[in-house]
Design an enzyme around this catalytic site. Structure first.
Site, PDB file in Angstrom:
ATOM      1  N   ARG A 146       3.995  -0.309  -4.708  1.00 23.64           N
ATOM      2  CA  ARG A 146       3.683  -0.799  -3.365  1.00 23.64           C
ATOM      3  C   ARG A 146       2.335  -1.509  -3.307  1.00 23.64           C
ATOM      4  O   ARG A 146       2.005  -2.135  -2.303  1.00 23.64           O
ATOM      5  CB  ARG A 146       3.680   0.371  -2.377  1.00 23.64           C
ATOM      6  CG  ARG A 146       4.991   1.103  -2.283  1.00 23.64           C
ATOM      7  CD  ARG A 146       4.904   2.239  -1.282  1.00 23.64           C
ATOM      8  NE  ARG A 146       4.754   1.721   0.067  1.00 23.64           N
ATOM      9  CZ  ARG A 146       5.770   1.417   0.876  1.00 23.64           C
ATOM     10  NH1 ARG A 146       7.010   1.566   0.461  1.00 23.64           N
ATOM     11  NH2 ARG A 146       5.543   0.958   2.085  1.00 23.64           N
ATOM     12  N   LYS A 199       5.926  -4.512  -3.588  1.00 23.73           N
ATOM     13  CA  LYS A 199       7.373  -4.380  -3.458  1.00 23.73           C
ATOM     14  C   LYS A 199       7.849  -4.540  -2.024  1.00 23.73           C
ATOM     15  O   LYS A 199       8.810  -5.247  -1.750  1.00 23.73           O
ATOM     16  CB  LYS A 199       7.799  -3.014  -4.006  1.00 23.73           C
ATOM     17  CG  LYS A 199       9.304  -2.782  -4.021  1.00 23.73           C
ATOM     18  CD  LYS A 199       9.987  -3.702  -4.995  1.00 23.73           C
ATOM     19  CE  LYS A 199      11.463  -3.416  -5.112  1.00 23.73           C
ATOM     20  NZ  LYS A 199      12.128  -4.429  -5.954  1.00 23.73           N
ATOM     21  N   GLU A 247       7.419 -15.074 -10.394  1.00 24.88           N
ATOM     22  CA  GLU A 247       6.893 -13.767 -10.020  1.00 24.88           C
ATOM     23  C   GLU A 247       6.288 -13.015 -11.197  1.00 24.88           C
ATOM     24  O   GLU A 247       5.229 -12.396 -11.064  1.00 24.88           O
ATOM     25  CB  GLU A 247       8.005 -12.902  -9.404  1.00 24.88           C
ATOM     26  CG  GLU A 247       8.383 -13.275  -7.996  1.00 24.88           C
ATOM     27  CD  GLU A 247       9.493 -12.388  -7.472  1.00 24.88           C
ATOM     28  OE1 GLU A 247       9.416 -11.990  -6.308  1.00 24.88           O
ATOM     29  OE2 GLU A 247      10.446 -12.086  -8.218  1.00 24.88           O
ATOM     30  N   GLU A 299      16.754 -18.329  -7.084  1.00 18.60           N
ATOM     31  CA  GLU A 299      16.405 -16.967  -7.496  1.00 18.60           C
ATOM     32  C   GLU A 299      15.876 -16.938  -8.926  1.00 18.60           C
ATOM     33  O   GLU A 299      14.914 -16.220  -9.225  1.00 18.60           O
ATOM     34  CB  GLU A 299      17.630 -16.055  -7.347  1.00 18.60           C
ATOM     35  CG  GLU A 299      17.436 -14.622  -7.835  1.00 18.60           C
ATOM     36  CD  GLU A 299      16.366 -13.852  -7.088  1.00 18.60           C
ATOM     37  OE1 GLU A 299      15.980 -12.781  -7.578  1.00 18.60           O
ATOM     38  OE2 GLU A 299      15.895 -14.320  -6.027  1.00 18.60           O
ATOM     39  N   HIS A 307      16.618 -37.456  -6.569  1.00 16.11           N
ATOM     40  CA  HIS A 307      15.921 -37.885  -5.357  1.00 16.11           C
ATOM     41  C   HIS A 307      14.452 -37.477  -5.377  1.00 16.11           C
ATOM     42  O   HIS A 307      13.870 -37.168  -4.334  1.00 16.11           O
ATOM     43  CB  HIS A 307      16.627 -37.321  -4.116  1.00 16.11           C
ATOM     44  CG  HIS A 307      18.014 -37.839  -3.940  1.00 16.11           C
ATOM     45  ND1 HIS A 307      18.298 -39.138  -3.575  1.00 16.11           N
ATOM     46  CD2 HIS A 307      19.224 -37.238  -4.111  1.00 16.11           C
ATOM     47  CE1 HIS A 307      19.603 -39.314  -3.509  1.00 16.11           C
ATOM     48  NE2 HIS A 307      20.194 -38.171  -3.837  1.00 16.11           N
ATOM     49  N   CYS A 337       0.838  -1.205   0.000  1.00 16.61           N
ATOM     50  CA  CYS A 337       0.000   0.000   0.000  1.00 16.61           C
ATOM     51  C   CYS A 337       0.873   1.255   0.000  1.00 16.61           C
ATOM     52  O   CYS A 337       1.932   1.290   0.626  1.00 16.61           O
ATOM     53  CB  CYS A 337      -0.966   0.071   1.173  1.00 16.61           C
ATOM     54  SG  CYS A 337      -2.107  -1.309   1.279  1.00 16.61           S
ATOM     55  N   TRP A 393      -2.753  -2.665  -1.660  1.00 13.96           N
ATOM     56  CA  TRP A 393      -2.500  -4.103  -1.768  1.00 13.96           C
ATOM     57  C   TRP A 393      -3.371  -4.741  -0.697  1.00 13.96           C
ATOM     58  O   TRP A 393      -3.183  -4.509   0.489  1.00 13.96           O
ATOM     59  CB  TRP A 393      -1.027  -4.413  -1.531  1.00 13.96           C
ATOM     60  CG  TRP A 393      -0.643  -5.835  -1.804  1.00 13.96           C
ATOM     61  CD1 TRP A 393      -0.237  -6.365  -2.993  1.00 13.96           C
ATOM     62  CD2 TRP A 393      -0.612  -6.918  -0.856  1.00 13.96           C
ATOM     63  NE1 TRP A 393       0.057  -7.705  -2.851  1.00 13.96           N
ATOM     64  CE2 TRP A 393      -0.174  -8.069  -1.550  1.00 13.96           C
ATOM     65  CE3 TRP A 393      -0.916  -7.028   0.495  1.00 13.96           C
ATOM     66  CZ2 TRP A 393      -0.034  -9.305  -0.929  1.00 13.96           C
ATOM     67  CZ3 TRP A 393      -0.777  -8.260   1.118  1.00 13.96           C
ATOM     68  CH2 TRP A 393      -0.330  -9.374   0.399  1.00 13.96           C
ATOM     69  N   LYS A 418      12.148 -15.591 -10.013  1.00  6.45           N
ATOM     70  CA  LYS A 418      11.907 -14.531 -10.986  1.00  6.45           C
ATOM     71  C   LYS A 418      10.887 -14.964 -12.033  1.00  6.45           C
ATOM     72  O   LYS A 418      10.013 -14.198 -12.413  1.00  6.45           O
ATOM     73  CB  LYS A 418      13.212 -14.123 -11.679  1.00  6.45           C
ATOM     74  CG  LYS A 418      14.115 -13.254 -10.856  1.00  6.45           C
ATOM     75  CD  LYS A 418      13.469 -11.900 -10.593  1.00  6.45           C
ATOM     76  CE  LYS A 418      13.948 -11.312  -9.286  1.00  6.45           C
ATOM     77  NZ  LYS A 418      13.426 -11.930  -8.080  1.00  6.45           N
ATOM     78  N   ASN A 434      -1.953   2.080   5.685  1.00  8.19           N
ATOM     79  CA  ASN A 434      -1.117   0.976   5.243  1.00  8.19           C
ATOM     80  C   ASN A 434      -0.853   0.104   6.454  1.00  8.19           C
ATOM     81  O   ASN A 434      -0.390   0.591   7.479  1.00  8.19           O
ATOM     82  CB  ASN A 434       0.195   1.508   4.661  1.00  8.19           C
ATOM     83  CG  ASN A 434       1.149   0.408   4.243  1.00  8.19           C
ATOM     84  OD1 ASN A 434       0.779  -0.754   4.164  1.00  8.19           O
ATOM     85  ND2 ASN A 434       2.391   0.768   3.982  1.00  8.19           N
ATOM     86  N   GLY A 435      -1.164  -1.211   6.353  1.00  9.80           N
ATOM     87  CA  GLY A 435      -0.909  -2.096   7.473  1.00  9.80           C
ATOM     88  C   GLY A 435      -2.124  -2.926   7.830  1.00  9.80           C
ATOM     89  O   GLY A 435      -3.059  -3.073   7.044  1.00  9.80           O
TER      90      GLY A 435
END
Length: 614
Positions: A27, A609, A494, A487, A510, A2, A74, A491, A100-101
């Site tokens: 955000r 983000k 995402e 990573e 395995h 947010c 968000w 990517k 925000n929160g």
């Protein structure tokens, strides 16, 4: 998680708020809204992006008010829709809030207010908070700032809020606990935002609220900052920002992510500046000023989330090899709930791009309470982690707007490498000749990153076109490049929404090898130095089962290249530096696959983000 923006001054508020929301959209982008006060509130909000809000507002007449605020969301409580979008008004319509929160105890407060006759029109915790503030204000006959303070002392959770009152268009009350909030101070004008990007063209002077602080912002009056808990007055510290507009614009690139991928030679150079000296030595003040703690430490615990956790895994290899100290890498989101064993002789190292990651902050606070020495690695100057830690190192990567981290990751790797080299030399666990040799090669890394980008920028387009429609992908690496496999998979997940997993290459047989067929692409990290022959053997196992191989190899490679269906190359480099180079082709590959699939790479679905809630 947010974005909040607001303005009080002499300029028209709406354009400032809308432009600020565009800069904060990384955000959160589920919904957006704004409110201005021109004798009465005028509010617009909508599901979708800031562009949708702007389009909706264009159909109406927005008054030229000089007081307003906005929010890009968000979602936490309540699905993304118009009614759950911010700002939220109180039942009377006299108070407005952006938030925000998360308010964790919103439900009992909501029930209490419903018993008092309050009606709720959304599913959010935020609407509960603004009505709770109004309830206290009316019942106790308090000014706005006091009502906000009383309310915040009864709520549980994390928040950054801004509250305004229709009857008082020259005052705004803001507060923070666990979510960032910065106040820009201009010439008889004030800006508020989740970070400084919305107002850098207006002022370079900013006040970062500390956790548990609130501020009353009023035209023609001094800024008042107080402790939420006890109303104690705080002397505000204004600092000068070191940020330019160019750093937060696309600069001719189609997406911020692509720009940030190609900024990496410069961002890595900026990270090393003043730390890797011309004489081929290192200077790390965060270690030098606390050398006793580092030399006597029994263990390093690295706490991080997401991409930063992958950087921490590389750090584990670096510190254990170069410093010969045990390292544990923890998911910060699990660390605080596991009742971990933490001793005063431990160093707890936090890695976070934003410096505001809620889980990482919580882990640090627990470690601090138990007496460990706290070291931070983050990108944002003045962030919560930077203020909480005993010492630390900034990455100086510059603003990273793309939600999927790229230059943040490589600069974190560079900082970890610098720390390991410096401490290994101080401790005597690497000899002077090895230290000088590695420092000399580290100085070449920006040029080698630039070369890696140039070598692969066309190749990745061809490979992306072949695999853009696959449903699954596996990434494999060993040693230092196992975290790079993780990573690379992250990517792809995402930004392209393709299911991808990373594994240590030896673990393939395995279990995951059961997935291999002619439709499964497998990405191998196979640089010449570091378990190369073993990785080639693993690749032969894939080839025998008709899997498609994409190999990242050292230039002029022959053996792995002969097995692979597609090859991406990196320059030859010492093994300890290979993750910095080998991740570059994977970033490019993910980017181009995502764009070919029509995905919004800068704002991937469901992601934000900076994750400032648990």
């Amino acid at each position: 998680m947010c974005g909040i923006v607001g303005y009080i001054g002499n300029k028209e508020a709406y354009p400032i708020v809308i432009n600020g929301l565009k800069r904060l959209e990384y955000r959160g982008y589920d919904s957006a809204g704004f409110i201005v006060n021109a004798e009465k509130f005028v509010c617009e909000k909508t599901k979708g992006k800031v562009s949708d809000l702007e389009e909706k507002a264009a159909k109406d007449t927005i008054p030229a008010a000089t007081f307003g605020m906005g929010h890009t969301r968000w979602a936490t409580h309540g699905v993304p829709n118009d009614k759950n979008s911010h700002p939220h008004l109180s039942n009377s319509g006299k108070l407005a809030i952006v938030h925000n929160g998360i308010i964790e105890n919103y439900l009992p407060i909501k029930r209490r207010l419903q018993q008092e006759g309050y009606v709720f029109h959304s599913d959010t915790d935020t609407e509960v908070l603004v009505n709770f503030i109004e309830y206290i204000k009316d019942k106790k006959q308090l000014p706005l700032e006091e009502a906000v303070r009383y309310a915040l002392n009864e709520v549980v959770g994390a928040y950054a809020i801004a509250v305004m009152e229709e009857a008082n268009p020259s005052k705004m009350v803001v507060a923070r606990l666990g979510s960032p909030l910065v106040i820009g101070v201009g010439a008889n004008e004030f800006f508020i935002a989740s970070d400084a990007t919305p107002f850098i063209e207006y002022t370079q002077n900013a006040l970062y609220l500390e956790d548990g602080e609130m501020a009353t912002i009023e035209l023609n009056k001094d800024l008042q900052v107080r402790k939420i808990y006890n109303n104690e007055e705080v002397d505000p510290t204004i600092q000068e920002l070191k940020l330019s507009i160019d750093a937060i614009e696309k600069g001719g690139y189609e997406h911020f992510m692509l720009k940030e991928i190609f900024e990496q030679p410069l961002s890595i150079q900026d990270t090393m500046r003043g730390r890797l000296l011309e004489d081929g030595t290192t200077k790390i003040s965060g270690i030098n000023n606390n050398l006793k703690q580092f030399l006597s430490a029994d263990r390093i615990i690295i706490a991080a989330c997401g991409t930063s956790w992958h950087a921490g895994l590389v750090g584990e290899y670096l510190f254990e090899e170069l410093v010969r100290i045990p390292v544990e890498v923890e998911y910060a989101s699990e660390f605080r709930y596991r009742n971990p064993v933490i001793n005063p002789s431990d160093i707890v190292m936090a890695i976070s791009q934003s410096g505001e990651t809620a889980d990482t902050l919580a882990a640090l606070k627990l470690a601090k309470e138990r007496g460990a020495f706290i070291y931070g690695i983050c990108n944002v100057v003045g962030s919560s982690i930077a203020r909480l830690t005993d010492s630390g190192t900034y990455t100086h990567a510059g603003p990273e707007i793309g939600v999927a981290s790229t230059k943040a990751f490589t600069t974190q790797l560079v900082v970890l490498t610098l720390l390991a080299l410096h401490l290994g030399h101080k401790k005597g666990t690497i000899n002077h000749d090895t230290y000088k040799k590695l420092c000399k090669e580290l100085a070449r890394i920006p040029d080698l990153v630039a070369k890696t980008l140039e070598m692969n920028k066309d190749k990745v387009l061809e490979i992306a076109n072949v695999y853009k429609d696959v449903s699954n992908c596996i990434y494999l690496g060993r040693g230092y490049n196992y975290p790079v496999a993780l990573e690379g998979a992250l990517k792809l997940k995402e930004i392209s929404y393709i299911h991808a997993e990373g594994y240590p290459a030896a673990e393939m047989k395995h279990g995951p090898i059961a997935l291999i067929d002619e439709n499964m692409p497998v990405v191998f990290l196979a640089p010449a130095k570091g378990h190369y022959e073993k990785v080639v053997s693993n690749a032969q196992e894939i080839k025998a089962r008709k899997g498609k191989i994409i190999a990242v190899v050292t230039e002029h490679d022959t053996q792995m290249s002969a097995l692979a269906d597609h090859v991406l190359e990196i320059p030859e480099v010492e093994e300890v530096f290979s993750p910095i180079l080998s991740v570059i082709p994977l970033q490019l590959l993910s980017y181009h696959i995502a764009t070919m699939r029509g995905c919004n790479v800068d704002q991937p679905r469901n992601l934000a983000k900076s994750v400032t809630v648990e």
